[in-house]
Design a protein around this motif. Structure first.
Motif, PDB file in Angstrom:
ATOM      1  N   CYS A 324       0.960  -1.169   0.031  1.00  6.56           N
ATOM      2  CA  CYS A 324       0.073  -0.122   0.048  1.00  6.56           C
ATOM      3  C   CYS A 324       0.790   1.278  -0.019  1.00  6.56           C
ATOM      4  CB  CYS A 324      -0.927  -0.025   1.183  1.00  6.56           C
ATOM      5  SG  CYS A 324      -1.820   1.560   1.240  1.00  6.56           S
ATOM      6  N   CYS A 327       0.079   3.133   3.608  1.00  6.91           N
ATOM      7  CA  CYS A 327       0.304   2.672   4.891  1.00  6.91           C
ATOM      8  C   CYS A 327       1.345   1.655   4.937  1.00  6.91           C
ATOM      9  CB  CYS A 327      -0.730   2.504   5.778  1.00  6.91           C
ATOM     10  SG  CYS A 327      -1.492   0.744   5.130  1.00  6.91           S
ATOM     11  N   CYS A 344      -6.268  -2.199   0.102  1.00 12.99           N
ATOM     12  CA  CYS A 344      -5.488  -2.240   1.322  1.00 12.99           C
ATOM     13  C   CYS A 344      -6.636  -2.432   2.472  1.00 12.99           C
ATOM     14  CB  CYS A 344      -4.959  -1.054   1.817  1.00 12.99           C
ATOM     15  SG  CYS A 344      -4.008  -0.694   3.283  1.00 12.99           S
ATOM     16  N   CYS A 347      -6.222   0.878   5.408  1.00 14.78           N
ATOM     17  CA  CYS A 347      -6.490   1.942   5.161  1.00 14.78           C
ATOM     18  C   CYS A 347      -7.669   2.401   3.910  1.00 14.78           C
ATOM     19  CB  CYS A 347      -5.351   2.867   5.031  1.00 14.78           C
ATOM     20  SG  CYS A 347      -4.813   2.632   3.325  1.00 14.78           S
TER      21      CYS A 347
HETATM   22 ZN    ZN Z   1      -2.963   1.111   3.257  1.00 14.49          ZN
END
Ligand code: ZN
Length: 396
Positions: A324, A327, A344, A347
């Motif tokens: 990702c 994050c 993801c 997030c």
């Molecule tokens: Zn993420």
């Protein structure tokens, strides 16, 4: 530009003379190449001494000061193909060169006043003019490569005209004022390009074309049939070779055309801005067994040539497609009929997997992330639920 001439249609004796010239040239070239490569000064000296036996215009190939010097990249060069005779065509109109163009004939000098005259088709002449116009006022160096299969009776003489232009290595432009172009060949799909601009506060994606080789399905089915036949021991060698042929059929030509299209579009989109390109080409290990295989790897060479030709700042770096960009969590993949969607769970980021590396590139350039997804995506129901359930504070 590659041209084929039937050996049987060449004037008597000329091919023999060409072979002799090549023999002499190859021996000197090999000695020079390996001595350079191994840092053996005495070998280089010996090669230069031997080069005196060659017609004078071919000695330019060993002259480091010459524009047609052939060994400039000796450290990085692969093993030179043993049947390639590279005859410098430095100044096409200058009869003191190894080869030159006169009217619509390519004249190759063979020494002792002998020459090989090859008619140049209209399309070759047009191509040359076009290419020279593309980089004008810079001067183009032309190299003629002549090769043939070293069979007992080679059928064709293959003549390649290779163009090079001398220019300074482009400096990295400011990503905030450049047209950004990310090209990803790390896909089952073919080649995916992302065109974008950024002013430092917003990164705007202009276009995300995907280029796919034609008729993949049909060619793959044909190949599978051949492979099956081979597996039954039916004309094994032939069937395997044909299977390889149909999967790789014209693939290289396709890569060339695709790369040319990507550059052309980049220039259109740049509209006067400088260009900044990154080519994400998988390492050979990771695409073993993929149908595009070597074809996609050839994109690196093709793109590098085009970048050098046009003086474009290009890098060849790989960015992750499974992490990702917001994050750093490991992305999960859902397959829809048309796309592999990476998302993801932490997030809520999601996009076409093929576009993920582009986000990482933006990050590496210190640019803001573009809005995701880069192009409209049909999300499967279960993914909609999942993404809506992630905790607040998700980006985009
Ligand atoms: Zn993420």
């Amino acid at each position: 530009m590659t041209l084929l001439y039937r050996v049987s249609e060449l004037p008597a004796g000329v091919f023999q003379r060409l072979k002799e010239l090549f023999k002499a040239y190859r021996a000197v070239g090999a000695l020079y190449f390996w001595s350079k490569r191994l840092n053996l000064d005495e070998g280089v000296g010996l090669a230069l001494e031997r080069a005196q036996q060659l017609p004078s215009y071919y000695r330019h190939a060993f002259d480091e000061e010459s524009r047609v010097y052939q060994f400039g990249e000796v450290e990085r060069m692969g093993r030179p193909r043993k049947i390639v005779l590279q005859l410098p065509l430095a100044d096409a109109l200058h009869p003191n060169c190894g080869a030159y163009i006169k009217d619509n004939t390519l004249v190759v000098r063979l020494g002792n006043g002998e020459r090989l005259e090859l008619p140049l088709p209209e399309r070759a002449l047009r191509w040359l003019q076009e290419k020279e116009r593309e980089v004008a006022p810079l001067k183009v160096t032309k190299i003629v490569r002549i090769q043939w299969r070293e069979d007992k009776r080679p059928e064709y003489l293959k003549v390649q005209i290779v163009l090079r232009v001398e220019r300074q290595k482009p400096v990295m432009p400011d990503p905030k004022s450049a047209l950004l172009c990310y090209v990803d060949a790390n896909s089952d799909y073919g080649i995916v390009a992302v065109y974008a601009v950024s002013d430092g506060s917003e990164t705007k994606v202009l276009e995300t074309p995907k280029l796919r080789p034609p008729n993949r399905g049909r060619r793959l089915r044909a190949a599978a049939k051949r492979q099956a036949a081979a597996a039954y021991g039916h004309k094994r060698g032939i069937n395997l070779a044909l299977a390889r042929l149909s999967t790789r059929f014209r693939a290289k030509g396709w890569v060339k055309a695709a790369a040319a299209r990507i550059f052309k579009k980049a220039f259109q989109r740049a509209n006067g801005r400088s260009l900044m390109m990154n080519f994400d080409i998988p390492d050979p290990e990771s695409i073993k067994g993929s149908y595009l295989q070597k074809t996609l790897l050839s994109l690196e060479k093709v793109a590098d040539n085009l970048a050098k030709w046009f003086g474009v700042y290009a890098t060849f770096e790989c960015y992750p497609s499974t992490k990702c960009p917001f994050c750093d969590s490991e992305l999960e993949i859902v397959h829809t009929r048309r796309t592999r969607i990476a998302y993801c769970a932490r997030c809520g980021f999601y996009d076409d997997r093929d576009f993920v590396p582009f986000y990482h590139w933006c990050k590496a350039l210190g640019l803001p992330m573009p809005k995701h997804p880069l192009r409209k995506l049909q999300l499967p129901e279960e993914l909609k639920l999942l993404i809506n359930s992630v905790r607040p504070g998700s980006p985009g």
